[in-house]
Design a protein around this motif. Structure first.
Motif, mmCIF file in Angstrom:
data_model
loop_
_atom_site.group_PDB
_atom_site.id
_atom_site.type_symbol
_atom_site.label_atom_id
_atom_site.label_comp_id
_atom_site.label_asym_id
_atom_site.label_seq_id
_atom_site.Cartn_x
_atom_site.Cartn_y
_atom_site.Cartn_z
ATOM 1 N N ARG A 1 66.148 -31.101 -62.021
ATOM 2 C CA ARG A 1 66.038 -30.605 -60.733
ATOM 3 C C ARG A 1 64.776 -31.450 -60.292
ATOM 4 O O ARG A 1 64.645 -31.346 -58.908
ATOM 5 N N THR A 2 63.793 -31.439 -61.020
ATOM 6 C CA THR A 2 62.156 -31.943 -60.556
ATOM 7 C C THR A 2 62.112 -33.441 -61.330
ATOM 8 O O THR A 2 61.043 -33.844 -60.510
ATOM 9 N N CYS A 3 62.712 -33.849 -62.107
ATOM 10 C CA CYS A 3 62.056 -35.245 -62.878
ATOM 11 C C CYS A 3 63.219 -36.279 -62.708
ATOM 12 O O CYS A 3 64.386 -35.672 -62.294
ATOM 13 N N GLN A 4 62.667 -37.306 -62.424
ATOM 14 C CA GLN A 4 63.617 -38.565 -62.025
ATOM 15 C C GLN A 4 64.112 -39.330 -63.255
ATOM 16 O O GLN A 4 63.650 -39.182 -64.449
ATOM 17 N N PRO A 5 65.477 -39.836 -63.113
ATOM 18 C CA PRO A 5 65.952 -40.405 -64.494
ATOM 19 C C PRO A 5 65.418 -41.895 -64.460
ATOM 20 O O PRO A 5 64.352 -42.350 -63.488
ATOM 21 N N LEU A 6 65.013 -42.400 -65.709
ATOM 22 C CA LEU A 6 63.944 -43.524 -65.985
ATOM 23 C C LEU A 6 64.978 -44.415 -66.705
ATOM 24 O O LEU A 6 65.696 -44.451 -67.845
ATOM 25 N N ASN A 7 65.330 -45.696 -65.985
ATOM 26 C CA ASN A 7 66.012 -46.957 -66.232
ATOM 27 C C ASN A 7 65.302 -48.192 -66.257
ATOM 28 O O ASN A 7 64.264 -48.397 -65.573
ATOM 29 N N PHE A 8 65.327 -48.716 -67.293
ATOM 30 C CA PHE A 8 64.348 -49.827 -67.871
ATOM 31 C C PHE A 8 65.189 -50.898 -68.839
ATOM 32 O O PHE A 8 66.186 -50.236 -69.628
ATOM 33 N N GLU A 9 64.481 -51.686 -69.229
ATOM 34 C CA GLU A 9 64.790 -53.239 -70.419
ATOM 35 C C GLU A 9 64.148 -52.683 -71.535
ATOM 36 O O GLU A 9 63.027 -52.678 -71.413
ATOM 37 N N LEU A 10 64.803 -52.796 -72.427
ATOM 38 C CA LEU A 10 64.110 -52.798 -73.703
ATOM 39 C C LEU A 10 64.279 -54.030 -74.520
ATOM 40 O O LEU A 10 65.462 -54.586 -74.791
ATOM 41 N N ASN A 11 63.032 -54.844 -74.641
ATOM 42 C CA ASN A 11 63.134 -56.356 -75.005
ATOM 43 C C ASN A 11 62.742 -56.323 -76.322
ATOM 44 O O ASN A 11 62.078 -55.461 -76.886
ATOM 45 N N PRO A 12 62.958 -57.675 -76.873
ATOM 46 C CA PRO A 12 62.480 -57.890 -78.148
ATOM 47 C C PRO A 12 61.124 -57.518 -78.509
ATOM 48 O O PRO A 12 60.177 -57.973 -78.100
ATOM 49 N N GLY A 13 61.202 -56.978 -79.673
ATOM 50 C CA GLY A 13 59.850 -56.397 -80.330
ATOM 51 C C GLY A 13 59.213 -55.292 -79.889
ATOM 52 O O GLY A 13 58.289 -54.806 -80.169
ATOM 53 N N GLU A 14 60.100 -54.552 -78.929
ATOM 54 C CA GLU A 14 59.492 -53.476 -78.432
ATOM 55 C C GLU A 14 60.386 -52.282 -79.069
ATOM 56 O O GLU A 14 61.362 -52.283 -79.427
ATOM 57 N N ILE A 15 59.885 -51.192 -79.128
ATOM 58 C CA ILE A 15 60.295 -49.800 -79.680
ATOM 59 C C ILE A 15 60.205 -48.660 -78.700
ATOM 60 O O ILE A 15 59.092 -48.473 -78.501
ATOM 61 N N LEU A 16 61.371 -47.940 -78.426
ATOM 62 C CA LEU A 16 61.076 -46.705 -77.653
ATOM 63 C C LEU A 16 61.060 -45.431 -78.574
ATOM 64 O O LEU A 16 61.981 -45.379 -79.480
ATOM 65 N N ILE A 17 60.436 -44.432 -78.120
ATOM 66 C CA ILE A 17 60.233 -43.369 -78.521
ATOM 67 C C ILE A 17 60.322 -42.204 -77.641
ATOM 68 O O ILE A 17 59.616 -42.225 -76.749
ATOM 69 N N PHE A 18 61.165 -41.261 -77.882
ATOM 70 C CA PHE A 18 61.570 -40.064 -76.955
ATOM 71 C C PHE A 18 61.998 -38.905 -77.589
ATOM 72 O O PHE A 18 62.404 -38.920 -78.961
ATOM 73 N N THR A 19 62.023 -37.957 -76.945
ATOM 74 C CA THR A 19 62.580 -36.599 -77.500
ATOM 75 C C THR A 19 63.891 -36.208 -76.927
ATOM 76 O O THR A 19 63.928 -35.990 -75.586
ATOM 77 N N PRO A 20 64.955 -36.181 -77.658
ATOM 78 C CA PRO A 20 66.309 -35.569 -77.182
ATOM 79 C C PRO A 20 66.237 -34.265 -76.552
ATOM 80 O O PRO A 20 67.330 -33.881 -75.642
ATOM 81 N N LYS A 21 65.244 -33.280 -76.697
ATOM 82 C CA LYS A 21 64.979 -32.303 -76.239
ATOM 83 C C LYS A 21 65.020 -32.370 -74.729
ATOM 84 O O LYS A 21 65.852 -31.424 -73.970
ATOM 85 N N MET A 22 64.461 -33.201 -74.227
ATOM 86 C CA MET A 22 63.994 -33.529 -72.846
ATOM 87 C C MET A 22 65.079 -34.408 -72.230
ATOM 88 O O MET A 22 65.224 -34.131 -70.992
#
Length: 356
Positions: free
Chosen positions: A312-333
């Protein structure tokens, strides 16, 4: 029989003694007072006998538990017990539905127990978050702050020494899973694809009879997981508190193999949209504390959507994950979705992590 005879003899003698006491003019109170030492002795004898019985019960129970524990270490017996237990559970289900208790988090309600969910206060950390920030040379201490604050990040220099970035491509993975003795004979878990074929069959058709694909799988076999771990390491920026669990492989064909997808992607880009097909997202739901996804080849489009109540207060985040990059996040949020994107075939590795 002997014990009963002795007991009856004692009762007769006590009865005679009581009769003589009454004939001598003693009252019941006087008789009771005079026999108090005997009563005390009988009481202590009963307590001693009860204690002996309890000690015998504890000792026998301990011995039985030790024997069962030793037997359970023997794999054939353990398997038999599991099989018998499962059969009995299934047999009793028509008469008593125990599944409700099996799936309960708590048998007894505790009014002071709080689920590990999000609060309105947690949402304050993502209210002004409009994009996923990238880092390099990230200190594990700083990663801890991001994890506890549920802020997703991308690290750009964690894959430099990985063997997978140098060797992985479609043909290499097909060869690896067909020629390596462990991988060729192990069963993968949670295989997701657009085909009804099993994993070994479908994998070998990629790029041939299957011109396009979007698949993922997990290596649940321990030995197979060890083989795959030879191609990547634990990300250097993870704090020591994180225990990495499992490994996943994501693979998708690029638009070079899919003219229709390339056309749609081009149209959407010309219209100024970041990603082409709103129906192309695939969800990947986990309940671990942390998740990372490393882009080995090609690109994936990533969508992170805040979950309740933060949506209700935060925005979705859409982006490209490029070669050599690693995404880290918490599924809780964050609710995680991904989609193949770009011209080249995409390959990514993922894993989960937990901490106490």
């Amino acid at each position: 029989m002997v014990l009963n005879a002795k007991k009856q003899g004692i009762e007769k003698k006590l009865s005679k003694l009581y009769t003589k006491c009454k004939e001598s003019g003693l009252t019941d109170e006087e008789i009771l007072a005079a026999s108090s030492p005997l009563q005390e002795y009988i009481k202590k004898s009963k307590q001693l006998e009860t204690s002996k019985k309890r000690i015998r019960l504890v000792v026998c129970t301990a011995i039985a538990i030790c024997v069962l524990a030793i037997l359970f270490q023997y794999d054939p017996i353990y398997r038999v017990v599991c099989i018998v237990g499962r059969i009995l559970s299934i047999k009793t289900l028509p008469f008593y539905d125990w599944s409700e208790f099996y799936y309960m988090d708590c048998v007894l309600y505790n009014p002071y127990y709080l689920r590990d969910g999000l609060t309105e206060e947690d949402c304050e950390m993502c209210e002004d978050l409009l994009y996923v920030e990238t880092f390099e040379h990230l200190d594990p201490k700083n990663t801890t702050y991001f994890l506890f604050d549920n802020i997703p990040i991308v690290v750009t220099d964690a894959l430099d020494s990985w063997k997978a970035t140098k060797e992985f491509n479609l043909e290499y993975i097909k060869k690896l899973y067909s020629e390596d003795e462990v991988l060729a004979t192990s069963t993968v878990c949670s295989f997701v694809s657009q085909s009804e074929d099993d994993f070994p069959t479908f994998l070998q058709t990629l790029g041939e009879t299957s011109p396009t694909w979007n698949i993922r799988w997990s290596n649940c076999d321990i030995q197979a997981n060890k083989i795959l771990r030879q191609y990547f390491q634990r990300p250097y920026f993870l704090p020591d508190m994180v225990q990495v669990v499992g490994s996943w492989v994501f693979m998708a064909s690029g638009t070079k193999r899919d003219p229709e997808r390339a056309r749609l992607e081009k149209v959407e880009k010309e219209q100024g949209d970041s990603f082409f097909n709103p129906e192309g997202w695939q969800e990947f739901i986990r309940d671990d504390n942390m998740q990372w996804m490393a882009q080995i080849k090609g690109q994936y489009a990533i969508s992170l959507t805040p979950v309740e109540p933060c949506n209700r207060t935060c925005q979705p985040l859409n982006f490209e994950l490029n070669p050599g990059e690693i995404l880290i996040f918490t599924p809780k949020m964050w609710f995680f979705e991904y989609m193949p994107y770009g011209e080249e075939d995409s390959i990514a590795l993922a894993s989960m992590g937990d901490w106490e």
